[in-house]
Scaffold this motif. Structure first.
Motif, short mmCIF file in Angstrom:
data_model
loop_
_atom_site.label_atom_id
_atom_site.label_comp_id
_atom_site.label_asym_id
_atom_site.label_seq_id
_atom_site.Cartn_x
_atom_site.Cartn_y
_atom_site.Cartn_z
N ILE A 23 0.84 -1.19 0.00
CA ILE A 23 0.00 0.00 0.00
C ILE A 23 0.88 1.24 0.00
O ILE A 23 1.78 1.38 0.84
CB ILE A 23 -0.92 0.04 1.24
CG1 ILE A 23 -1.66 -1.29 1.41
CG2 ILE A 23 -1.88 1.20 1.14
CD1 ILE A 23 -2.57 -1.67 0.27
N LEU A 81 -3.33 5.22 -1.15
CA LEU A 81 -4.18 6.09 -0.33
C LEU A 81 -3.62 7.50 -0.47
O LEU A 81 -2.52 7.78 0.00
CB LEU A 81 -4.16 5.63 1.13
CG LEU A 81 -4.51 4.16 1.39
CD1 LEU A 81 -4.40 3.86 2.88
CD2 LEU A 81 -5.91 3.83 0.89
N MET A 133 -10.83 -0.53 1.68
CA MET A 133 -9.63 -1.03 1.01
C MET A 133 -9.83 -2.45 0.51
O MET A 133 -9.46 -2.80 -0.61
CB MET A 133 -8.44 -0.97 1.97
CG MET A 133 -7.90 0.41 2.23
SD MET A 133 -6.58 0.40 3.48
CE MET A 133 -5.38 -0.71 2.72
#
Length: 222
Positions: free
Chosen positions: A7, A54, A115
């Motif tokens: 991520i 993100l 997510m």
């Protein structure tokens, strides 16, 4: 062995990025954090094997909207996390390719669920969870300990999956029910207690699966 989902977090508030990264690592994600949009874009030129990004919108260097074009080059799905609450910003973010748009402040569990949904849509969700010498493969519905198969009932397996997926986090009884049967299920939460008791006995996890008073359970890896 399945690698952890990677991520990319681009957020200029260290308090937020640190909290998000810590929580994601606790549940098995691998994270890389930048506080500058241009630095993140430069990094992508040689390392772009991220499963999800993100992105804050208001960033130094490149802002989140500009950064989304760089994510698109490498097919990295984006969730915008921002303090910008106006409809115009949300519409622009979604039109520019964001898969979701979350306004600060937000609950960590909300971020984790969203997510997971994005990763599922892109076929990238890691469905293998580990706790000590146990490996649970959710897709193939297998549980092994030190390489040896362990038999659980289907409901015991599903409850353990939720606990392992949320390792070191408290999970309410209602959330366990919702994850297994869906949000429309209104069954008795005692069914969770029975399955947890069986899991503790079968796997010897009496101390590791903690009961959180009036809430639910937490699988702790010390």
């Amino acid at each position: 062995m399945m690698a952890a989902n990677r991520i990319l977090i681009v957020e200029d508030d260290p308090g937020i990025s640190g909290a998000v990264a810590l929580n994601l690592k606790c549940v098995g994600y691998e994270c890389l954090v930048f506080d500058d949009g241009q630095q993140a874009a430069d990094h992508l030129r040689w390392d772009h094997s991220f499963d999800l990004a993100l992105l804050d919108i208001m960033l130094p260097g490149l802002d989140g909207f500009q950064l989304m074009t760089h994510m698109a080059k490498y097919n990295i799905p984006v969730i915008c996390i921002t303090a910008k609450t106006d409809c115009e910003s949300e519409v622009r973010g979604l039109r520019d390719g964001a898969e979701d748009y979350i306004v600060k402040p937000f609950e960590m569990v909300t971020l984790l669920v969203r997510m997971e949904k994005v990763l599922q849509r892109f076929g990238r969700l890691n469905q293998v969870f580990r706790f000590r010498d146990m490996t649970l493969d959710a897709q193939n519905r297998t549980l092994t300990r030190a390489g040896q198969p362990i038999e659980l009932t289907p409901l015991e397996f599903d409850v353990l999956r939720v606990l392992m997926k949320n390792k070191n986090r408290t999970v309410s009884r209602d959330r366990i029910l919702n994850e297994i049967w869906g949000e429309d299920y209104f069954g008795d939460t005692r069914t969770v207690d029975v399955r947890v008791a069986n899991i503790r006995k079968k796997l010897g996890l009496t101390d590791e699966i903690r009961t959180i008073s009036k809430t639910g359970y937490r699988l702790e890896e010390r």
